[in-house]
Design an enzyme around this catalytic site. Structure first.
Site, mmCIF file in Angstrom:
data_model
loop_
_atom_site.group_PDB
_atom_site.id
_atom_site.type_symbol
_atom_site.label_atom_id
_atom_site.label_comp_id
_atom_site.label_asym_id
_atom_site.label_seq_id
_atom_site.Cartn_x
_atom_site.Cartn_y
_atom_site.Cartn_z
ATOM 1 C CD GLU A 165 -22.492 -26.594 14.631
ATOM 2 O OE1 GLU A 165 -23.395 -27.287 13.974
ATOM 3 O OE2 GLU A 165 -21.333 -27.216 14.443
ATOM 4 C CG ASP A 167 -15.520 -30.456 7.198
ATOM 5 O OD1 ASP A 167 -16.006 -29.281 7.352
ATOM 6 O OD2 ASP A 167 -16.033 -31.137 8.092
ATOM 7 C CD GLU A 177 -15.105 -37.863 16.028
ATOM 8 O OE1 GLU A 177 -14.841 -36.586 15.842
ATOM 9 O OE2 GLU A 177 -15.896 -38.617 15.782
ATOM 10 C CD GLU A 196 -19.592 -36.988 9.273
ATOM 11 O OE1 GLU A 196 -19.865 -35.778 9.750
ATOM 12 O OE2 GLU A 196 -19.511 -38.127 10.111
ATOM 13 C CB THR A 223 -23.018 -29.299 5.449
ATOM 14 O OG1 THR A 223 -21.749 -30.258 5.649
ATOM 15 C CG2 THR A 223 -23.135 -28.464 6.485
#
EC number: 3.2.1.-
Length: 543
Positions: free
Chosen positions: A145, A290, A399, A440, A533
């Site tokens: 993160e 992902d 979600e 996304e 990302t």
């Protein structure tokens, strides 16, 4: 709060693989010798010939301005009630220090403010960055993160400023201050790689920097470092940073043992930090996995010569996904989703808002490799993720969602009785109804629009933006909501996620604004930037 992977949390998938983490070596060997899954026919996208060599783009200035206003409102609320803490609580005008208390929203928002040329916000953030104390925090530090948000945000700002594409090219002194902080942060984070294998420990402590002693790491949290750390090496001329991340990535490019690669190019989720060996065969394009797949093609775009192996691994993963994972819901065979899988043999017909980035990634792969089948398949995925938005009461996607595939008579989870009518109409049912300001689906709209120039993707983006404005705008900013299939969202999470400013509003703005250096280009060798990302654009190496 949620556990985040690839700017996206693993929810259902973590539950699927968690039981495998405790496997002993003999159990691992037993799984590895199980029979492989049955072969399935190659999937052919509905349109493999479509080419978009010279798309034309439409500028919607009024819509771009509306997105700018939403960004300004989000920033003003944060700056008034939460700065220099990490995140705004918009309904209560409070704050969270959920990203180590270093002002995550400010750093994450900087590249968006630069692209929007919001001079006042840019100056506020640039004045703040030199004051961040990356030596101190009261909480654990996530290598992943912190890399995608802080390090990626700092490097992107440095690249945008020094490239002189945002009107801040004369600000070299401030650019050097940004770079100094990026180096300081990376020097603290690099202790994560101090393991026998070089696979990093994702969980760190500072004051002083040290590892937490984790046993395993996930492919997303190992494989989503290489772009930022390589870029830092290229800017500074110090090869150490890139070498650390690339050594860790090498275990994902050559996975061992066999159970770690149940399909060619598709991997299990967890590996041992001690030796880089995989411990499970479960995975998918959702949280936990992902952005490993996302970065394979992006590293090739960053430097095609140096990262040709990454391209080959992406092609393997893409082809296997199209061969083994494609699923059409029994009630809506016109839709195309990618299933997840368990224990190397069993498909699980579940997906996530997180996984909807995959459409955009296939499109980018098709454009980068000049291979229309990937672009066409990506557009199918985008269309199906669009369906998750238009099907709900709020016009926002959930979600987690599930479906049945008629080819498999015994579904892993049957349609709930209270959602049978919804499933018959929509082709999925809702497993988790939250929306936490995720990017996304809109991210994939962006790639679809840049690939085709088709204005329908602008309309889809505008519909999503208006829906989010209607449902999520509250108090001093924007909040996630509890249930997207109830009018009004059924209550707020009271968190304005940093990626709302870094990703959602950036992608929306890019869809409606004029062409620019940082926009994704159609045509080999034309891209000057590649997006990490967290949607932070960094300059490609060949520049």
């Amino acid at each position: 709060m949620f556990l985040f992977f690839g700017a996206r949390p693993s929810v259902a998938l973590t539950a699927l693989v968690a039981g495998l983490i405790g496997l002993g070596d003999s159990q691992v060997a037993a799984v590895a010798t199980q029979k492989p899954p049955p072969q399935r026919r190659d999937y052919t996208p509905r349109d493999t010939t479509a080419r978009y060599d010279t798309p034309e783009y439409i500028v919607h200035s009024a819509r771009a301005d509306a997105v700018r206003q939403a960004f300004q409102r989000s920033w003003d609320g944060y700056y008034k009630y939460a700065f220099p803490h990490d995140s705004l609580r918009p309904t209560t005008n409070g704050y969270l220090d959920d990203r180590n208390g270093w002002g995550a929203t400010a750093v994450d928002a900087l590249s968006t403010a630069l692209i929007m040329q919001d001079t006042k916000v840019v100056d506020q953030i640039l004045n703040y960055i030199p004051t961040i104390d990356f030596d101190k925090t009261d909480t654990s530090v996530s290598l992943f993160e912190t890399t995608i948000r802080y390090l990626g945000g700092l490097l992107s700002a440095y690249d945008l400023i020094t490239s002189n594409v945002t009107g801040k090219g004369g600000d070299s002194k401030r650019a050097q201050a940004i770079l100094k902080q990026a180096v300081h942060l990376a020097d603290n984070l690099k202790v994560a790689f101090d393991t026998q294998s070089g696979v990093p420990d994702n969980d760190l402590w500072f004051n002083p920097p040290r590892k937490s002693g984790s046993v395993h790491n996930a492919i997303a949290t190992v494989g989503t470092l290489v772009l930022e750390w390589t870029r830092l090496s290229d800017i500074t001329g110090n090869p150490l940073y890139g070498k650390l991340a690339q050594r860790a990535e090498s275990y994902l490019l050559s996975p061992r043992p066999k159970l770690g690669e149940p399909f060619p190019g598709l991997l299990g989720t967890y590996l041992k930090i001690s030796n880089g060996q995989f411990v499970d065969s479960s995975g998918g394009w959702g949280g936990g996995d992902d952005s490993f797949y996302e970065y394979l093609i992006k590293m090739y775009l960053y430097d095609p010569s140096a990262f040709a192996d990454y391209k080959r691994r992406w092609i393997l993963a893409a082809d296997s996904s199209m061969k083994y994972l494609v699923s059409h819901p029994s009630s809506r065979p016109d839709l195309t989703y990618l299933a997840m899988w368990r224990d190397s043999r069993t498909l699980d017909f579940v997906s996530q808002h997180l996984a909807c980035f995959s459409g955009g990634n296939f499109i980018l792969g098709g454009l980068t490799l000049n291979t229309p089948k990937y672009t066409s398949f990506g557009l199918e995925l985008v269309n199906s993720c669009h369906n998750t938005y238009t099907s709900t009461a709020t016009h926002i996607g959930p979600e987690i969602f599930r479906w049945e595939d008629s080819r498999f008579p015994s579904p892993s989870q049957p349609v709930p009785q209270n959602q049978s009518d919804f499933y018959a109409k929509s082709g999925f049912w809702i497993d988790s109804a939250y929306y936490v300001l995720r990017p996304e689906v809109i991210e994939s709209y962006y790639y679809a629009y840049r690939a085709t120039g088709d204005p329908k993707y602008q309309e889809w983006a505008w519909d999503a933006f208006r829906s989010i404005q209607k449902v999520c705008r509250v108090g001093s900013g924007y909040s996630g909501v509890v249930n997207v299939n109830v009018k009004g969202g059924m209550g707020y999470t009271d968190v304005q996620e940093t990626f709302w400013l870094a990703e959602v509003l950036k992608y929306l703005y890019l869809i409606f604004s004029e062409d620019a250096e940082w926009q994704v280009k159609v045509g080999s060798g034309k891209n000057r930037f590649v997006y990490n990302t967290e949607a932070h654009p960094v300059r490609v190496r060949r520049d």
